[in-house]
Design an enzyme around this catalytic site. Sequence first.
Site, PDB file in Angstrom:
ATOM      1  N   ARG A 147       1.712   1.028  15.236  1.00  0.00           N
ATOM      2  CA  ARG A 147       1.381   0.973  13.894  1.00  0.00           C
ATOM      3  C   ARG A 147       1.963  -0.406  13.268  1.00  0.00           C
ATOM      4  O   ARG A 147       2.714  -1.014  13.924  1.00  0.00           O
ATOM      5  CB  ARG A 147       1.958   1.946  12.930  1.00  0.00           C
ATOM      6  CG  ARG A 147       3.626   2.145  13.121  1.00  0.00           C
ATOM      7  CD  ARG A 147       4.276   3.202  12.506  1.00  0.00           C
ATOM      8  NE  ARG A 147       4.067   3.433  10.920  1.00  0.00           N
ATOM      9  CZ  ARG A 147       5.013   4.200  10.067  1.00  0.00           C
ATOM     10  NH1 ARG A 147       6.048   4.835  10.721  1.00  0.00           N
ATOM     11  NH2 ARG A 147       4.833   4.264   8.955  1.00  0.00           N
TER      12      ARG A 147
ATOM     13  N   ASP B  60       5.966  21.863 -26.494  1.00  0.00           N
ATOM     14  CA  ASP B  60       6.078  20.556 -25.881  1.00  0.00           C
ATOM     15  C   ASP B  60       6.968  20.520 -24.833  1.00  0.00           C
ATOM     16  O   ASP B  60       7.779  21.502 -24.417  1.00  0.00           O
ATOM     17  CB  ASP B  60       6.429  19.411 -26.955  1.00  0.00           C
ATOM     18  CG  ASP B  60       5.890  18.067 -26.641  1.00  0.00           C
ATOM     19  OD1 ASP B  60       6.077  17.571 -25.530  1.00  0.00           O
ATOM     20  OD2 ASP B  60       5.470  17.476 -27.576  1.00  0.00           O
TER      21      ASP B  60
ATOM     22  N   HIS C 254       0.764  -1.357   0.029  1.00  0.00           N
ATOM     23  CA  HIS C 254       0.112  -0.061  -0.057  1.00  0.00           C
ATOM     24  C   HIS C 254       0.828   1.187   0.056  1.00  0.00           C
ATOM     25  O   HIS C 254       0.738   2.290  -0.670  1.00  0.00           O
ATOM     26  CB  HIS C 254      -0.924   0.037   1.076  1.00  0.00           C
ATOM     27  CG  HIS C 254      -1.559   1.304   1.490  1.00  0.00           C
ATOM     28  ND1 HIS C 254      -2.382   1.796   0.739  1.00  0.00           N
ATOM     29  CD2 HIS C 254      -1.330   2.291   2.422  1.00  0.00           C
ATOM     30  CE1 HIS C 254      -2.663   3.147   1.245  1.00  0.00           C
ATOM     31  NE2 HIS C 254      -2.010   3.037   2.332  1.00  0.00           N
TER      32      HIS C 254
ATOM     33  N   SER D 146      -2.007  27.392  -4.989  1.00  0.00           N
ATOM     34  CA  SER D 146      -1.742  28.673  -5.166  1.00  0.00           C
ATOM     35  C   SER D 146      -2.724  29.146  -6.375  1.00  0.00           C
ATOM     36  O   SER D 146      -3.273  30.351  -6.320  1.00  0.00           O
ATOM     37  CB  SER D 146      -0.262  29.369  -5.273  1.00  0.00           C
ATOM     38  OG  SER D 146       0.368  28.549  -4.294  1.00  0.00           O
TER      39      SER D 146
ATOM     40  N   HIS E  18      12.836  11.966   3.692  1.00  0.00           N
ATOM     41  CA  HIS E  18      12.284  13.081   3.960  1.00  0.00           C
ATOM     42  C   HIS E  18      12.395  14.186   2.835  1.00  0.00           C
ATOM     43  O   HIS E  18      11.195  14.728   2.752  1.00  0.00           O
ATOM     44  CB  HIS E  18      12.886  14.024   5.369  1.00  0.00           C
ATOM     45  CG  HIS E  18      12.022  15.255   5.794  1.00  0.00           C
ATOM     46  ND1 HIS E  18      10.999  15.005   6.474  1.00  0.00           N
ATOM     47  CD2 HIS E  18      12.050  16.542   5.288  1.00  0.00           C
ATOM     48  CE1 HIS E  18      10.394  16.054   6.571  1.00  0.00           C
ATOM     49  NE2 HIS E  18      10.817  17.022   5.660  1.00  0.00           N
TER      50      HIS E  18
ATOM     51  N   GLU F  18      11.986  13.409   0.130  1.00  0.00           N
ATOM     52  CA  GLU F  18      10.786  12.709  -0.761  1.00  0.00           C
ATOM     53  C   GLU F  18       9.275  13.175  -0.287  1.00  0.00           C
ATOM     54  O   GLU F  18       8.450  13.466  -1.055  1.00  0.00           O
ATOM     55  CB  GLU F  18      10.862  11.258  -0.496  1.00  0.00           C
ATOM     56  CG  GLU F  18       9.671  10.356  -0.806  1.00  0.00           C
ATOM     57  CD  GLU F  18       9.519  10.351  -2.562  1.00  0.00           C
ATOM     58  OE1 GLU F  18      10.369  10.789  -3.196  1.00  0.00           O
ATOM     59  OE2 GLU F  18       8.227  10.059  -2.936  1.00  0.00           O
TER      60      GLU F  18
ATOM     61  N   SER G 134      11.902   8.401 -12.699  1.00  0.00           N
ATOM     62  CA  SER G 134      11.690   9.643 -12.187  1.00  0.00           C
ATOM     63  C   SER G 134      12.894  10.541 -12.487  1.00  0.00           C
ATOM     64  O   SER G 134      12.524  11.927 -12.501  1.00  0.00           O
ATOM     65  CB  SER G 134      11.765   9.653 -10.369  1.00  0.00           C
ATOM     66  OG  SER G 134      10.780   8.911  -9.975  1.00  0.00           O
TER      67      SER G 134
ATOM     68  N   THR H 264       6.459  27.059   6.000  1.00  0.00           N
ATOM     69  CA  THR H 264       5.301  26.206   5.646  1.00  0.00           C
ATOM     70  C   THR H 264       3.990  27.398   6.019  1.00  0.00           C
ATOM     71  O   THR H 264       3.219  27.535   5.460  1.00  0.00           O
ATOM     72  CB  THR H 264       5.141  25.164   6.425  1.00  0.00           C
ATOM     73  OG1 THR H 264       6.448  24.302   6.111  1.00  0.00           O
ATOM     74  CG2 THR H 264       3.890  24.437   5.687  1.00  0.00           C
TER      75      THR H 264
HETATM   76  C1  HEM Z   1       5.606  21.210   9.619  1.00  0.00           C
HETATM   77  C2  HEM Z   1       6.096  20.101   8.813  1.00  0.00           C
HETATM   78  C3  HEM Z   1       6.493  18.646   9.306  1.00  0.00           C
HETATM   79  C4  HEM Z   1       7.093  18.385  10.470  1.00  0.00           C
HETATM   80  C5  HEM Z   1       7.473  19.172  11.701  1.00  0.00           C
HETATM   81  C6  HEM Z   1       7.016  16.786  10.121  1.00  0.00           C
HETATM   82  C7  HEM Z   1       7.671  16.109  11.220  1.00  0.00           C
HETATM   83  C8  HEM Z   1       7.588  14.616  11.114  1.00  0.00           C
HETATM   84  C9  HEM Z   1       8.107  13.685  12.171  1.00  0.00           C
HETATM   85  C10 HEM Z   1       9.215  14.033  13.408  1.00  0.00           C
HETATM   86  C11 HEM Z   1       8.014  12.549  11.834  1.00  0.00           C
HETATM   87  C12 HEM Z   1       8.561  10.988  12.334  1.00  0.00           C
HETATM   88  C13 HEM Z   1       7.735  10.518  13.382  1.00  0.00           C
HETATM   89  C14 HEM Z   1       7.939   9.389  13.894  1.00  0.00           C
HETATM   90  O1  HEM Z   1       8.261   8.574  13.120  1.00  0.00           O
HETATM   91  O2  HEM Z   1       8.149   9.176  15.248  1.00  0.00           O
HETATM   92  C15 HEM Z   1       7.217  12.407  10.467  1.00  0.00           C
HETATM   93  C16 HEM Z   1       6.925  11.484  10.109  1.00  0.00           C
HETATM   94  C17 HEM Z   1       6.187  11.439   8.492  1.00  0.00           C
HETATM   95  N1  HEM Z   1       5.879  12.587   7.809  1.00  0.00           N
HETATM   96 FE1  HEM Z   1       6.308  14.425   8.588  1.00  0.00          FE
HETATM   97  N2  HEM Z   1       6.585  16.457   9.083  1.00  0.00           N
HETATM   98  C18 HEM Z   1       6.007  17.702   8.615  1.00  0.00           C
HETATM   99  C19 HEM Z   1       5.599  17.535   7.458  1.00  0.00           C
HETATM  100  C20 HEM Z   1       5.254  16.555   6.485  1.00  0.00           C
HETATM  101  C21 HEM Z   1       4.926  16.464   4.776  1.00  0.00           C
HETATM  102  C22 HEM Z   1       4.597  17.678   4.519  1.00  0.00           C
HETATM  103  C23 HEM Z   1       4.795  15.198   4.675  1.00  0.00           C
HETATM  104  C24 HEM Z   1       4.410  14.677   3.348  1.00  0.00           C
HETATM  105  C25 HEM Z   1       3.555  15.174   2.379  1.00  0.00           C
HETATM  106  C26 HEM Z   1       4.924  14.381   5.830  1.00  0.00           C
HETATM  107  C27 HEM Z   1       5.043  12.999   5.586  1.00  0.00           C
HETATM  108  C28 HEM Z   1       5.611  12.235   6.633  1.00  0.00           C
HETATM  109  C29 HEM Z   1       5.574  10.629   6.259  1.00  0.00           C
HETATM  110  C30 HEM Z   1       5.161   9.789   5.367  1.00  0.00           C
HETATM  111  C31 HEM Z   1       5.937  10.220   7.760  1.00  0.00           C
HETATM  112  C32 HEM Z   1       6.175   8.799   8.138  1.00  0.00           C
HETATM  113  C33 HEM Z   1       7.354   8.108   7.685  1.00  0.00           C
HETATM  114  C34 HEM Z   1       7.236   6.667   8.173  1.00  0.00           C
HETATM  115  O3  HEM Z   1       7.684   6.452   9.308  1.00  0.00           O
HETATM  116  O4  HEM Z   1       6.633   5.679   7.582  1.00  0.00           O
HETATM  117  N3  HEM Z   1       5.455  15.241   6.651  1.00  0.00           N
HETATM  118  N4  HEM Z   1       7.025  13.799  10.131  1.00  0.00           N
HETATM  119 CU   LIG Z   2      10.656  13.750   7.822  1.00  0.00          CU
END
Ligand code: HEM
Ligand SMILES: [Cu+2]
Lengths: 534, 201
Positions: free
Chosen positions: A459, A114, A85, A277, A262, A264, A179, A337
């Site tokens: 999880r 193009d 998934h 926007s 990250h 990514e 990509s 942000t």
């Molecule tokens: C202010 C903005 C953001 C902050 C401060 C932030 C912070 C964090 C932190 C600290 C984690 C780790 C949590 C843990 O595993 O204990 C996390 C996980 C994650 N964040 Fe963010 N994040 C932000 C924005 C975003 C954005 C914009 C996206 C995607 C579009 C995103 C996608 C993810 C994903 C996919 C994970 C989980 C990864 C995994 O362990 O499978 N985050 N984020």
């Molecule tokens: Cu991150």
Amino acid sequence: MAVTGVFMSAVADTHSQEHHHGPAKGISRWLLTTNHKDIGSMYLIFSFAMFLLGGSMAMVIRAELFQPGLQIVQPEFFNQMTTMHGLIMVFGAVMPAFVGLANWMLPLMIGAPDMALPRMNNWSFWLLPCAFLILVSTLFMEGGAPNFGWTFYAPLSTTYGPPSTTFFIFAIHIMGVSSIMGAINIIATIMNLRAPGMTLMKMPLFVWTWLITAFLLIAVMPVLAGAVTMMLMDINFGTSFFDASGGGDPVLFQHVFWFFGHPEVYIMILPAFGAISHIVSAFSRKPLFGYASMVYAVGAIALLSFIVWAHHMFTVGVPLAGQLFFMYATMLIAVPTGVKVFNWVTTMFRGSLTFEAPMLFAVAFIILFSIGGFSGLMLAIAPADFQYHDTYFVVAHFHYVLVPGAIFGIFASAYFWLPKWTGHMYDETLAKTHFWLSFIGMNLAFFPMHFLGLAGMPRRIPDYALQFADFNMVSSIGAFMFGATQLLFLFIVVKCARGGEKAPAKPWDGAEGLEWTLPSPAPYHTFTTPPDIK
Amino acid sequence: MADANSDTSPTPRRSNRRVIAWCMTGVVGMFAFGFALVPLYDVFCEITGINGKTGGRYEASSTGQVDADRTVTVQFLASNGPGMSWEFRPVTRSIKVHPGEPVTVNFFAQNPGDTPMVGQAVPSLSPSEGTPYFHKTECFCFNQQPLEAGESTEMPLVFIVDPELPEYITKLTLSYTLYDQSQHIEVSGPVGAGASTNKNG
Ligand code: HEM
Ligand SMILES: [Cu+2]
């Protein structure tokens, strides 16, 4: 394929009379096309197919979690579902959807005939179905599909991975090549094919955000390729990059992965920032507030995204100084942000707002993405993350940034530009229904996950303690609702492609940009002579 | 960058080549960077001493001064890696030492199976801030340990706690994980045939 035909026929018809040759007939049109609109459509259709496939896996997950206990699938298969998934949604649905939007819209927005490298464009698309064929086929292999989570941490994926892991690695390599080729193409197009007079600071924001995203892709996709190559060597050639018994270190894997991982997540959100926007400004009938600050904010987010990766690793063992550094660096991202959110809200302030489907999705984007940003800030607090890490709170966080962020951004863009693509207006009532059902379903599905996580539900588990039962049931109901609603989207798009009210060149009165100077549907060849930019 | 805007701009075909060349340089560079992270990571951990990776053989037989006024507790842990069947434990579980004095302790290992096997112990020290101050002059982990079926052995470790050890650290825990290296042994002589520059020891 039937859908493909319908989707594009409207575009193909109208300009057979032009002096340019129209599209070729039959299947070879799609196999060999170098037309950015054809390729954009193929990307979008492919991405939607992957969205449904990844979505049905999510339905399996939520069905199993509907009640405590094991009812429907075995834990081994459950793990394959969570892994596939995640991989399919990230690499198959969200990323290709944005590349599809880029293919369709970038040339129209900058007045180019193009993409700069049309032949490479064709390859980079066709690599994707190959990669996903390989990835999905692992489900039918002995030992099953990858089951180690989309983050494929070593040694789970190396020492303990199923035999199909090698195919998984191969699939990631192909996606990476695709990509990177897409990114090079986008950079070349934006750098070389802008209409005379379109300086960098006159570029539409979607173009800006994609330019920066393309740089991020070039910077981190090779690192991902490196990580899976090291895995491949550990598994098949006896090296020990990640194997402690041979002098390697599994923690190294996490550093390499998150150095990619990250940035990514920003690759998956920055293009949505750009599209939103345009949409907010169009439906507020006001120019975007703070264009330049938007550009700098995106640049700042992209740069900062390289120095925050260890916020995913607080609990793995990071020295105190490191925890502090990564904590503050992560929180710093909230500043640019915040600038963006402020600018969107200010754009709407005192505008003549109307709420057609693109705007509904855009407003929901702003509100719900902010919630995801806030939970991100909570997770960024290193000492608190020891409580939240690997719980459903993290799942709630990233679904709030990815579903109403990336996915709603894509829906908003699709409704915004569908009239340009097909020449018809979509059914507004159905689209609003799609929005409200998605909005309610998505919140029902993901909001309770915050509470589950705070209460300690881990999880990636197929079964859970009884006290989590109620919230999980609510969550599953929401998920089914969200999932089913997406079939409505398919219906709306097909209906719009086949007919409906004729769309004028500029169906949204507040919209700005070169794409609206073209007739709807956009002819097969556009801007063969560059437009004038005032 | 802005050359597409002026009439004297090079043909797109040529500047496309340039963009491709630049981008490919970036791609190749970042791919190499991914691999460079491997040695960089080891060097970084060695310099900072984080990650609990203790250093290789310490050459001096003592650090000179023995600080008899101070005692530090050193604890020993031994555990088996996955699939390892040996009995493996420290003979001394905990010992109080004065910084600067060389101390010898033994670890016991026995191969209970009916085939000869080879083991490799990998050390890790906690808290990791203490790592740069923990010197091993002699350790069984510098080499692989072969054992015949049923054979047992006592394996020595000689170490010195550096008098420079920060005051707030009063206890160090050294843990060894023992890995089965029997199947790797024909393929490659020393361990770490792969990536790591780090011969743990
Ligand atoms: C202010 C903005 C953001 C902050 C401060 C932030 C912070 C964090 C932190 C600290 C984690 C780790 C949590 C843990 O595993 O204990 C996390 C996980 C994650 N964040 Fe963010 N994040 C932000 C924005 C975003 C954005 C914009 C996206 C995607 C579009 C995103 C996608 C993810 C994903 C996919 C994970 C989980 C990864 C995994 O362990 O499978 N985050 N984020
Ligand atoms: Cu991150």
